[in-house]
Design an enzyme around this catalytic site. Sequence first.
Site, PDB file in Angstrom:
ATOM      1  N   MET A   1      -6.973 103.419   8.523  1.00  0.00           N
ATOM      2  CA  MET A   1      -7.966 101.850   8.535  1.00  0.00           C
ATOM      3  C   MET A   1      -7.708 101.354   9.721  1.00  0.00           C
ATOM      4  SD  MET A   1     -10.874 102.998   7.489  1.00  0.00           S
ATOM      5  CE  MET A   1     -11.959 101.305   7.980  1.00  0.00           C
ATOM      6  N   GLU A   2      -6.293 101.095   9.551  1.00  0.00           N
ATOM      7  CA  GLU A   2      -5.409 100.581  10.622  1.00  0.00           C
ATOM      8  C   GLU A   2      -5.389 100.488  11.517  1.00  0.00           C
ATOM      9  OE1 GLU A   2      -4.049  99.185   6.089  1.00  0.00           O
ATOM     10  OE2 GLU A   2      -4.642 101.330   7.414  1.00  0.00           O
TER      11      GLU A   2
ATOM     12  N   CYS B   1      -9.420  98.333   0.695  1.00  0.00           N
ATOM     13  CA  CYS B   1      -8.212  98.469   1.759  1.00  0.00           C
ATOM     14  C   CYS B   1      -7.084  98.318   1.132  1.00  0.00           C
ATOM     15  CB  CYS B   1      -8.314  98.815   3.201  1.00  0.00           C
ATOM     16  SG  CYS B   1      -9.004  99.201   4.213  1.00  0.00           S
ATOM     17  N   HIS B   2      -5.903  98.838   0.972  1.00  0.00           N
ATOM     18  CA  HIS B   2      -4.892  99.006   0.026  1.00  0.00           C
ATOM     19  C   HIS B   2      -4.290  97.701   1.280  1.00  0.00           C
ATOM     20  CE1 HIS B   2      -5.777 101.816  -2.552  1.00  0.00           C
ATOM     21  NE2 HIS B   2      -5.734 101.247  -3.363  1.00  0.00           N
TER      22      HIS B   2
ATOM     23  N   ASP C   1     -14.144  90.720  25.436  1.00  0.00           N
ATOM     24  CA  ASP C   1     -14.077  88.572  25.408  1.00  0.00           C
ATOM     25  C   ASP C   1     -13.473  88.074  26.742  1.00  0.00           C
ATOM     26  OD1 ASP C   1     -14.476  86.536  23.753  1.00  0.00           O
ATOM     27  OD2 ASP C   1     -11.896  86.249  24.103  1.00  0.00           O
TER      28      ASP C   1
END
Length: 159
Positions: free
Chosen positions: A114-115, A77-78, A129
């Site tokens: 992707m982000e 990924c950039h 969590d």
Amino acid sequence: MSDRFSHMDADGNARMVDVSAKDNTKRTAIVRCRVLLNSNTFDLLVRDALPKGDVLTTAKIAGIMAAKQTHALIPMCHPLPVSYADVRFEVDEAGHAVGIEAEVRTTGKTGVEMEALVAAQIAAATIYDMCKAVQKDIEITDCRLIYKSGGKSGEFRND
């Protein structure tokens, strides 16, 4: 090996795609997923009574932080100048679920899918969590890109 795979060179070695010749465009991506809880855990979440504190605020911050760090997590990924990142929640009382929507924007040479995926999934993992002390069988489901715009491929909708 053929050079037809964007993340491999002609010899089959991994590489980052060269985007230097691409035009800067405004780009947006939106991803959704869900966290399924039992009725007891869901009730504690909406009453802000879970032992670890304010679940949704913590998950929102975690998701936004994750969007900005995606390039450090996914090898090819950039690094992107994220101009906007948000994580929104829809509390589904009937389904005892939390819907998550992550949106990321930039102006650049490559997209922010992707982000947005990482933001949604880290927000979901944070909910997991913070609830795992009272429930062990929490499910994270239905993670998918629902919208993207910008770049050569233009607009995509997956409603």
